[in-house]
Motif scaffolding. Sequence first.
Motif, PDB file in Angstrom:
ATOM      1  N   LEU A 272       2.874 -27.276   4.876  1.00 34.34           N
ATOM      2  CA  LEU A 272       2.675 -25.955   4.972  1.00 34.34           C
ATOM      3  C   LEU A 272       1.214 -25.621   4.573  1.00 34.34           C
ATOM      4  CD1 LEU A 272       3.384 -23.032   5.774  1.00 34.34           C
ATOM      5  CD2 LEU A 272       4.403 -22.646   3.577  1.00 34.34           C
ATOM      6  N   GLU A 273       0.642 -26.148   3.343  1.00 34.56           N
ATOM      7  CA  GLU A 273      -0.468 -26.039   2.818  1.00 34.56           C
ATOM      8  C   GLU A 273      -1.576 -26.564   3.547  1.00 34.56           C
ATOM      9  OE1 GLU A 273      -3.170 -27.331  -1.235  1.00 34.56           O
ATOM     10  OE2 GLU A 273      -1.084 -27.521  -1.263  1.00 34.56           O
ATOM     11  N   SER A 274      -1.491 -27.774   4.342  1.00 37.61           N
ATOM     12  CA  SER A 274      -2.601 -28.222   5.266  1.00 37.61           C
ATOM     13  C   SER A 274      -2.685 -27.429   6.323  1.00 37.61           C
ATOM     14  CB  SER A 274      -2.119 -29.556   5.493  1.00 37.61           C
ATOM     15  OG  SER A 274      -1.020 -29.578   6.337  1.00 37.61           O
ATOM     16  N   VAL A 275      -1.602 -26.719   6.870  1.00 37.33           N
ATOM     17  CA  VAL A 275      -1.602 -25.965   8.033  1.00 37.33           C
ATOM     18  C   VAL A 275      -2.206 -24.507   7.653  1.00 37.33           C
ATOM     19  CG1 VAL A 275      -0.326 -24.775  10.013  1.00 37.33           C
ATOM     20  CG2 VAL A 275       0.191 -27.221   9.210  1.00 37.33           C
ATOM     21  N   VAL A 276      -2.138 -23.947   6.752  1.00 34.60           N
ATOM     22  CA  VAL A 276      -2.369 -22.487   6.573  1.00 34.60           C
ATOM     23  C   VAL A 276      -3.205 -22.318   5.443  1.00 34.60           C
ATOM     24  CG1 VAL A 276      -0.375 -21.701   7.525  1.00 34.60           C
ATOM     25  CG2 VAL A 276      -0.322 -21.795   5.158  1.00 34.60           C
ATOM     26  N   ARG A 277      -3.650 -23.267   4.704  1.00 30.52           N
ATOM     27  CA  ARG A 277      -4.470 -23.288   3.416  1.00 30.52           C
ATOM     28  C   ARG A 277      -5.741 -22.328   3.439  1.00 30.52           C
ATOM     29  NH1 ARG A 277      -5.542 -25.844  -1.033  1.00 30.52           N
ATOM     30  NH2 ARG A 277      -7.647 -25.604  -2.029  1.00 30.52           N
ATOM     31  N   ARG A 278      -6.451 -22.325   4.542  1.00 32.59           N
ATOM     32  CA  ARG A 278      -7.545 -21.360   4.540  1.00 32.59           C
ATOM     33  C   ARG A 278      -7.087 -19.846   5.151  1.00 32.59           C
ATOM     34  NH1 ARG A 278     -11.400 -19.800   2.324  1.00 32.59           N
ATOM     35  NH2 ARG A 278     -12.732 -18.440   3.448  1.00 32.59           N
TER      36      ARG A 278
ATOM     37  N   ARG B 188      -8.062 -16.672   2.572  1.00 34.81           N
ATOM     38  CA  ARG B 188      -8.627 -15.356   3.107  1.00 34.81           C
ATOM     39  C   ARG B 188      -7.738 -14.371   2.924  1.00 34.81           C
ATOM     40  NH1 ARG B 188     -10.386 -18.617   7.986  1.00 34.81           N
ATOM     41  NH2 ARG B 188      -8.515 -17.924   8.799  1.00 34.81           N
ATOM     42  N   TYR B 189      -6.454 -14.705   3.039  1.00 30.50           N
ATOM     43  CA  TYR B 189      -5.372 -13.497   2.954  1.00 30.50           C
ATOM     44  C   TYR B 189      -5.584 -13.155   1.370  1.00 30.50           C
ATOM     45  CZ  TYR B 189      -0.712 -11.254   2.582  1.00 30.50           C
ATOM     46  OH  TYR B 189       0.046 -10.417   2.454  1.00 30.50           O
ATOM     47  N   ASN B 190      -5.496 -13.991   0.677  1.00 31.61           N
ATOM     48  CA  ASN B 190      -5.423 -13.736  -0.986  1.00 31.61           C
ATOM     49  C   ASN B 190      -6.717 -13.262  -1.430  1.00 31.61           C
ATOM     50  OD1 ASN B 190      -2.857 -14.137  -2.215  1.00 31.61           O
ATOM     51  ND2 ASN B 190      -3.098 -15.832  -0.701  1.00 31.61           N
ATOM     52  N   GLU B 191      -7.995 -13.517  -1.019  1.00 37.72           N
ATOM     53  CA  GLU B 191      -9.173 -12.967  -1.220  1.00 37.72           C
ATOM     54  C   GLU B 191      -9.041 -11.304  -0.800  1.00 37.72           C
ATOM     55  OE1 GLU B 191     -11.722 -15.457   0.942  1.00 37.72           O
ATOM     56  OE2 GLU B 191     -11.755 -17.048  -0.504  1.00 37.72           O
ATOM     57  N   ARG B 192      -8.603 -11.226   0.459  1.00 31.26           N
ATOM     58  CA  ARG B 192      -8.429  -9.938   0.852  1.00 31.26           C
ATOM     59  C   ARG B 192      -7.514  -8.957  -0.042  1.00 31.26           C
ATOM     60  NH1 ARG B 192      -7.933 -11.444   5.621  1.00 31.26           N
ATOM     61  NH2 ARG B 192      -5.812 -11.109   5.837  1.00 31.26           N
ATOM     62  N   GLU B 193      -6.608  -9.669  -0.508  1.00 27.97           N
ATOM     63  CA  GLU B 193      -5.353  -8.923  -1.261  1.00 27.97           C
ATOM     64  C   GLU B 193      -5.955  -8.771  -2.707  1.00 27.97           C
ATOM     65  OE1 GLU B 193      -1.385  -7.932  -2.282  1.00 27.97           O
ATOM     66  OE2 GLU B 193      -2.242  -8.716  -0.326  1.00 27.97           O
ATOM     67  N   LEU B 194      -6.593  -9.650  -3.463  1.00 25.04           N
ATOM     68  CA  LEU B 194      -7.368  -9.426  -4.578  1.00 25.04           C
ATOM     69  C   LEU B 194      -8.443  -8.127  -4.436  1.00 25.04           C
ATOM     70  CD1 LEU B 194      -5.714 -12.054  -5.101  1.00 25.04           C
ATOM     71  CD2 LEU B 194      -7.882 -12.745  -6.653  1.00 25.04           C
ATOM     72  N   ARG B 195      -9.069  -8.347  -3.559  1.00 24.42           N
ATOM     73  CA  ARG B 195     -10.154  -7.195  -3.306  1.00 24.42           C
ATOM     74  C   ARG B 195      -9.654  -5.911  -3.183  1.00 24.42           C
ATOM     75  NH1 ARG B 195     -13.073 -10.149   0.025  1.00 24.42           N
ATOM     76  NH2 ARG B 195     -11.888  -9.417   1.723  1.00 24.42           N
ATOM     77  N   THR B 196      -8.435  -5.781  -2.285  1.00 24.79           N
ATOM     78  CA  THR B 196      -7.855  -4.686  -1.899  1.00 24.79           C
ATOM     79  C   THR B 196      -7.078  -4.010  -3.375  1.00 24.79           C
ATOM     80  OG1 THR B 196      -7.421  -5.092   0.421  1.00 24.79           O
ATOM     81  CG2 THR B 196      -6.202  -3.300  -0.453  1.00 24.79           C
ATOM     82  N   THR B 197      -6.574  -4.904  -4.158  1.00 25.01           N
ATOM     83  CA  THR B 197      -5.760  -4.718  -5.211  1.00 25.01           C
ATOM     84  C   THR B 197      -6.868  -4.175  -6.150  1.00 25.01           C
ATOM     85  OG1 THR B 197      -4.022  -6.303  -4.853  1.00 25.01           O
ATOM     86  CG2 THR B 197      -4.493  -5.517  -6.983  1.00 25.01           C
ATOM     87  N   LEU B 198      -7.828  -4.473  -6.411  1.00 25.40           N
ATOM     88  CA  LEU B 198      -9.087  -4.032  -7.273  1.00 25.40           C
ATOM     89  C   LEU B 198      -9.479  -2.842  -6.728  1.00 25.40           C
ATOM     90  CD1 LEU B 198     -10.841  -7.380  -8.219  1.00 25.40           C
ATOM     91  CD2 LEU B 198      -9.392  -5.777  -9.746  1.00 25.40           C
ATOM     92  N   GLU B 199      -9.869  -2.651  -5.452  1.00 24.76           N
ATOM     93  CA  GLU B 199     -10.155  -1.441  -4.905  1.00 24.76           C
ATOM     94  C   GLU B 199      -9.044  -0.280  -5.029  1.00 24.76           C
ATOM     95  OE1 GLU B 199     -10.831  -2.432  -0.841  1.00 24.76           O
ATOM     96  OE2 GLU B 199     -13.067  -3.374  -1.295  1.00 24.76           O
TER      97      GLU B 199
END
Length: 144
Positions: A114-120, A124-135
């Motif tokens: 799963l990691e090799s298939v969906v890593r990127r 990106r999902y978690n970068e967006r998640e962190l940014r949205t949480t902080l916003e």
Amino acid sequence: MIEVSESAVVDAPLAAVWAFMDDPHNQPEISPSITDVRDVEQDATGKSLSYTYRMAGVPIDGSMSTSTYDPEERVVFDLEGPLSGTITWTFEALDDGRTRVTYGAAYDLPSKVLESVVRRFAERYNERELRTTLENLQTQFASD
């Protein structure tokens, strides 16, 4: 391992930001993918709790407990369950009365395939998640 980190300045004093963030029940208000926080326990060394997190629409149940609990400075949660890793929150009082908050996440996906298939995608999902949480945290204090 997936590792992401984001920082934001919140227009509120450190004590107010800390008080809000120190209550795990506030996480669903600011974290778009946390749908439930339950079984919260606290003692002098920190907190433990169970949560439900939705990643790409799939609910993931897990638990976390603090391995570092320095009030108004830093909290590190160790994740257990399908997602294992750490969540780190750091807080810095700024000279102008505002607070810099940094949110970091480091975790392993449930399987190597799963990691090799969906890593990127996950990064990106978690970068967006962190940014949205902080916003959302900034917005929480903007109306005060």
